[in-house]
Scaffold this motif. Structure first.
Motif, PDB file in Angstrom:
ATOM      1  N   ILE A  33       0.957  -1.376   0.133  1.00 54.16           N
ATOM      2  CA  ILE A  33      -0.236  -0.294   0.091  1.00 54.16           C
ATOM      3  C   ILE A  33       1.118   1.717   0.049  1.00 54.16           C
ATOM      4  N   TRP A  49      -7.365   7.113  -0.990  1.00 55.35           N
ATOM      5  CA  TRP A  49      -7.617   5.497   0.477  1.00 55.35           C
ATOM      6  C   TRP A  49      -6.471   5.110   0.540  1.00 55.35           C
ATOM      7  N   THR A  50      -4.978   5.392   0.117  1.00 53.77           N
ATOM      8  CA  THR A  50      -3.556   5.006   0.423  1.00 53.77           C
ATOM      9  C   THR A  50      -3.304   4.814   2.018  1.00 53.77           C
ATOM     10  N   GLU A  52      -4.604   5.897   3.842  1.00 54.15           N
ATOM     11  CA  GLU A  52      -5.651   6.210   5.469  1.00 54.15           C
ATOM     12  C   GLU A  52      -5.952   3.888   5.749  1.00 54.15           C
ATOM     13  N   MET A  53      -5.543   3.878   4.335  1.00 50.44           N
ATOM     14  CA  MET A  53      -5.868   1.871   4.314  1.00 50.44           C
ATOM     15  C   MET A  53      -4.353   1.763   5.115  1.00 50.44           C
ATOM     16  N   PRO A 153     -13.840   6.001   4.676  1.00 51.01           N
ATOM     17  CA  PRO A 153     -14.222   4.997   4.706  1.00 51.01           C
ATOM     18  C   PRO A 153     -14.972   4.963   5.820  1.00 51.01           C
TER      19      PRO A 153
END
Length: 189
Positions: A33, A49-50, A52-53, A153
């Protein structure tokens, strides 16, 4: 009684060993990620998204790997005096500290359940009294909590993983407590 303790120890240690071995590979997911995040920021439009993921994967890696770490004895200890103590004295000391840890984990687990209930849309004062989407008084029930970032999310999946991890840690601590009791009674662990 000691036989039941040994059976519990074997069962919980087996589950946490398997979960811990799977959770170990979360570091590679995290690296993938973060690599994609670096590539996308350099050559393309940055992905929302990266980061937080990556945080979510790190939480899962840490929380689900904790019981395995306790099982292996690879947690941090003040080893200045501990290494020179007898097995019996170590067992007494570990028994007291694991009881404190069990209390702390019970408080954390209650908070995690409460936070997860909130993220699933329950805003009551008692997280264990949710009645399946029923409107209670003037409280609003059923709206899912989302992150405040641009990606937005849902938060219940990572909070659910935290509940599972804390529950497994609690089971492992009880297993460690039983191991200490068996050591004090000179029974094989």
């Amino acid at each position: 009684m000691f036989g039941m303790m040994q059976g519990y120890i074997r069962a919980v240690d087996a589950v946490n060993h398997r979960v811990g071995r799977v959770a170990m590979y979360g570091i590679f997911v995290l690296m993938g990620i973060l690599l994609w995040s670096s590539i996308s920021k350099t050559f393309f439009l940055p992905s929302l998204w990266t980061l937080e993921m990556a945080q979510f994967v790190m939480v899962a890696y840490y929380i689900l790997g904790g019981p395995y770490s306790i099982q292996l004895g690879s947690n941090v200890r003040m080893d200045l005096f501990y290494s020179q103590w007898s097995v019996r004295k170590k067992a007494w000391f570990d028994l007291v500290t694991v009881l404190c840890l069990i209390f702390y984990l019970c408080v954390l687990l209650y908070g995690a359940v409460s936070s997860t209930a909130y993220s699933l849309g329950y805003w009551g004062s008692e997280p264990f009294s949710y009645l399946g989407g029923v409107l209670i008084g003037t409280e609003e029930i059923g709206r899912m909590e989302r992150s405040s970032t641009a990606w937005r999310p849902y938060l219940w999946p990572i909070k659910s993983i935290m509940i599972v991890g804390m529950f497994l840690m609690l089971l492992q601590c009880i297993s460690e407590l039983f191991k200490d009791v068996l050591r004090l009674k000179d029974n094989p662990v």
